[in-house]
Design a protein around this motif. Sequence first.
Motif, PDB file in Angstrom:
ATOM      1  N   THR A 164      10.785  36.164  84.427  1.00  0.00           N
ATOM      2  CA  THR A 164      10.941  34.736  84.160  1.00  0.00           C
ATOM      3  C   THR A 164       9.605  34.097  83.805  1.00  0.00           C
ATOM      4  OG1 THR A 164      12.810  34.635  85.698  1.00  0.00           O
ATOM      5  CG2 THR A 164      11.767  32.555  85.114  1.00  0.00           C
ATOM      6  N   CYS A 165       8.578  34.367  84.593  1.00  0.00           N
ATOM      7  CA  CYS A 165       7.264  33.784  84.310  1.00  0.00           C
ATOM      8  C   CYS A 165       6.722  34.298  82.977  1.00  0.00           C
ATOM      9  CB  CYS A 165       6.293  34.113  85.441  1.00  0.00           C
ATOM     10  SG  CYS A 165       6.673  33.281  87.012  1.00  0.00           S
ATOM     11  N   ALA A 166       6.942  35.592  82.687  1.00  0.00           N
ATOM     12  CA  ALA A 166       6.489  36.132  81.404  1.00  0.00           C
ATOM     13  C   ALA A 166       7.207  35.449  80.243  1.00  0.00           C
ATOM     14  CB  ALA A 166       6.726  37.639  81.372  1.00  0.00           C
ATOM     15  N   LEU A 227       0.750  40.538  79.829  1.00  0.00           N
ATOM     16  CA  LEU A 227       0.295  41.306  80.995  1.00  0.00           C
ATOM     17  C   LEU A 227       1.367  41.349  82.081  1.00  0.00           C
ATOM     18  CD1 LEU A 227      -3.399  40.028  81.261  1.00  0.00           C
ATOM     19  CD2 LEU A 227      -2.620  42.243  80.410  1.00  0.00           C
ATOM     20  N   LEU A 228       2.124  40.266  82.242  1.00  0.00           N
ATOM     21  CA  LEU A 228       3.183  40.248  83.244  1.00  0.00           C
ATOM     22  C   LEU A 228       4.336  41.180  82.893  1.00  0.00           C
ATOM     23  CD1 LEU A 228       3.466  36.445  84.153  1.00  0.00           C
ATOM     24  CD2 LEU A 228       2.957  38.309  85.741  1.00  0.00           C
ATOM     25  N   LEU A 229       4.556  41.424  81.619  1.00  0.00           N
ATOM     26  CA  LEU A 229       5.700  42.245  81.213  1.00  0.00           C
ATOM     27  C   LEU A 229       5.527  43.709  81.594  1.00  0.00           C
ATOM     28  CD1 LEU A 229       6.721  40.928  77.677  1.00  0.00           C
ATOM     29  CD2 LEU A 229       8.039  40.798  79.800  1.00  0.00           C
ATOM     30  N   ILE A 315      12.299  46.495  78.450  1.00  0.00           N
ATOM     31  CA  ILE A 315      12.134  46.689  77.012  1.00  0.00           C
ATOM     32  C   ILE A 315      12.808  45.561  76.236  1.00  0.00           C
ATOM     33  CG2 ILE A 315      12.759  48.182  75.069  1.00  0.00           C
ATOM     34  CD1 ILE A 315      12.402  50.568  76.934  1.00  0.00           C
ATOM     35  N   VAL A 316      14.017  45.141  76.690  1.00  0.00           N
ATOM     36  CA  VAL A 316      14.724  44.047  76.020  1.00  0.00           C
ATOM     37  C   VAL A 316      13.886  42.777  76.039  1.00  0.00           C
ATOM     38  CG1 VAL A 316      16.710  42.495  76.216  1.00  0.00           C
ATOM     39  CG2 VAL A 316      17.042  44.964  76.368  1.00  0.00           C
ATOM     40  N   PHE A 317      13.281  42.473  77.186  1.00  0.00           N
ATOM     41  CA  PHE A 317      12.461  41.264  77.269  1.00  0.00           C
ATOM     42  C   PHE A 317      11.215  41.393  76.391  1.00  0.00           C
ATOM     43  CE2 PHE A 317      15.126  39.927  80.649  1.00  0.00           C
ATOM     44  CZ  PHE A 317      14.887  38.568  80.826  1.00  0.00           C
ATOM     45  N   ALA A 320      12.376  40.956  72.797  1.00  0.00           N
ATOM     46  CA  ALA A 320      12.826  39.591  72.529  1.00  0.00           C
ATOM     47  C   ALA A 320      11.652  38.642  72.348  1.00  0.00           C
ATOM     48  CB  ALA A 320      13.737  39.105  73.654  1.00  0.00           C
ATOM     49  N   PHE A 321      10.590  38.795  73.152  1.00  0.00           N
ATOM     50  CA  PHE A 321       9.513  37.809  73.129  1.00  0.00           C
ATOM     51  C   PHE A 321       8.265  38.285  72.400  1.00  0.00           C
ATOM     52  CE2 PHE A 321      12.152  36.267  76.563  1.00  0.00           C
ATOM     53  CZ  PHE A 321      12.162  34.908  76.306  1.00  0.00           C
ATOM     54  N   LEU A 322       8.178  39.574  72.107  1.00  0.00           N
ATOM     55  CA  LEU A 322       7.016  40.054  71.371  1.00  0.00           C
ATOM     56  C   LEU A 322       7.352  40.465  69.950  1.00  0.00           C
ATOM     57  CD1 LEU A 322       5.271  42.197  74.142  1.00  0.00           C
ATOM     58  CD2 LEU A 322       4.948  39.792  73.582  1.00  0.00           C
ATOM     59  N   VAL A 323       8.644  40.522  69.625  1.00  0.00           N
ATOM     60  CA  VAL A 323       9.057  40.890  68.274  1.00  0.00           C
ATOM     61  C   VAL A 323       9.957  39.816  67.673  1.00  0.00           C
ATOM     62  CG1 VAL A 323      10.211  42.604  66.832  1.00  0.00           C
ATOM     63  CG2 VAL A 323       8.870  43.347  68.814  1.00  0.00           C
ATOM     64  N   VAL A 324      11.105  39.569  68.312  1.00  0.00           N
ATOM     65  CA  VAL A 324      12.093  38.650  67.748  1.00  0.00           C
ATOM     66  C   VAL A 324      11.556  37.225  67.706  1.00  0.00           C
ATOM     67  CG1 VAL A 324      14.420  37.716  67.981  1.00  0.00           C
ATOM     68  CG2 VAL A 324      13.985  40.128  68.499  1.00  0.00           C
ATOM     69  N   ARG A 325      11.040  36.728  68.840  1.00  0.00           N
ATOM     70  CA  ARG A 325      10.536  35.353  68.876  1.00  0.00           C
ATOM     71  C   ARG A 325       9.411  35.128  67.856  1.00  0.00           C
ATOM     72  NH1 ARG A 325      10.278  31.067  72.657  1.00  0.00           N
ATOM     73  NH2 ARG A 325      12.301  31.826  73.401  1.00  0.00           N
ATOM     74  N   PRO A 326       8.404  36.013  67.768  1.00  0.00           N
ATOM     75  CA  PRO A 326       7.374  35.785  66.740  1.00  0.00           C
ATOM     76  C   PRO A 326       7.925  35.798  65.315  1.00  0.00           C
ATOM     77  CG  PRO A 326       6.548  37.294  68.403  1.00  0.00           C
ATOM     78  CD  PRO A 326       7.999  37.093  68.687  1.00  0.00           C
TER      79      PRO A 326
END
Length: 485
Positions: A164-166, A227-229, A315-317, A320-326
């Motif tokens: 969540t924090c990541a 780093l949190l991921l 991996i999903v997170f 989602a946030f390092l590939v899809v969101r960017p």
Amino acid sequence: MELPGINTPAQSVDAPNTLVPTEVPTPVCGSADATPSAPWSAATRIAFRIAFLYFFCFVFLGANGTLLGVFPVVGGWIQDKLNWPLNHLSEFVGQHVFHLTGIAAHWHPSESGDTTMNWIHDGLVLTFALAGGILWTILSRIRNNPRTDYRTLHAWLRFFLRLTCAMFMIGYGLAKVFPFQMPPPSVAVLTEPAGNMAPMTFLWNLIGLSPVYEIICGSCEVLGGILLLYRRTALAGALFSTFVVTNVVLYNFCYDVPVKLFAANLLLGCIFLALPDAVSLCRYFWSHKLTAPTAPWVPPISRRAGRIAILVTEIVFAVAFLVVRPIFMTIGWHQLQVALRTPSPLVGAWHLDAAHPASGAFIAPTGLPVTDLYVAPSNRAYTRSSDGQLWLSGFGPDSKKHTVQISCYFIGGPTNYAWQLSDPNHLVLTSVPPDPPKADPKHPPVKPAAPFTPAVLTLTRTPTPDHYPLLERGFHFISEWRYER
């Protein structure tokens, strides 16, 4: 030569051919040996029960977003269902305990995360956590529960809170790496006397004035989330995120940014993640002793299928946030650059003529009429109500239909207007009927819709300067004078 901090073998005096390690190998964080066997104290168990209930609500029932937000459509639907009881309880408490009336007594569309309902919601969560933790302790005493710790439950909470924090760190960070959150000052702000600005408006435009500074701040937030991921860097991520979010919390409280509750909860979550390893950190940094983190970052699951499920979730997170969101942010940034290269003819400052009374999108949330419309080249708009207050507003032009959607402070549905320029300084907006709802044979309309009467608004362009020193001053290595104007 020996390097400090490295376990180098040394030869024994009695047995010169035998290698003896100088240090006892330390366990790897997250392994079975890393978990201490000492039982928790009674105070620790009570504190954990309260913290577990509070952060469980933060992860799954937060009023400003939850972990479920990573799943499109389905996540939002589940989140609405889970939030329904607590949201309605917040309204009940506000109306019957605090005797609230008007807009403060209900959840309403707002860009603020610190509404009265938000504070009551968070107060209820804190009350639930305190009461639930005490009740949990009493029931354990009554049942004579021999449990001396909650390490497995703590590991599950830590896992979900870490994700969540990541998620929040990367999401908010990318909004600054692609400078969307704090855009450059618009014409509405540039023509506003500094003394009339709200502290948040001043702060927002100060940061937006320097995209480089905003990108650096956003990169720090993204780095903390990345780093949190990952398990091996999660502790460094929790510490770095705590440092970064502390600055955000100070901004929010000192400049009256209405995201105080959410930022404070995010800071508490980052501190909670790093807290179990506080003793190890103190031994390493202050006592200069070799030590290792002791708390696991993933639940101790023995079955292979469970470990695979945990890994897939991480991996999903990450994807989602390092590939899809960017990717989506890049698309939005490209669209913004296109809009800046081909600005709409509606860009500028417009004053509503008194001959036509304000209506539709030209009514502020306070009920006062809107007198001015400011449109930036990025299609970001402000409206000004008759009391002089500026409202960040929705503005969506459609070049194919030659229409524009306007909504004051994003409240309610936007109003569609067909626009026409009789000359560069005079604008005519004519409201167009909304798209008819789709026919539903199971639920036919009770009565026919009222006939649509278009509203016609006329606006006159307000002259503005062609150049602003604030935007053109820029950076100088050498400055012969100090400017104080």
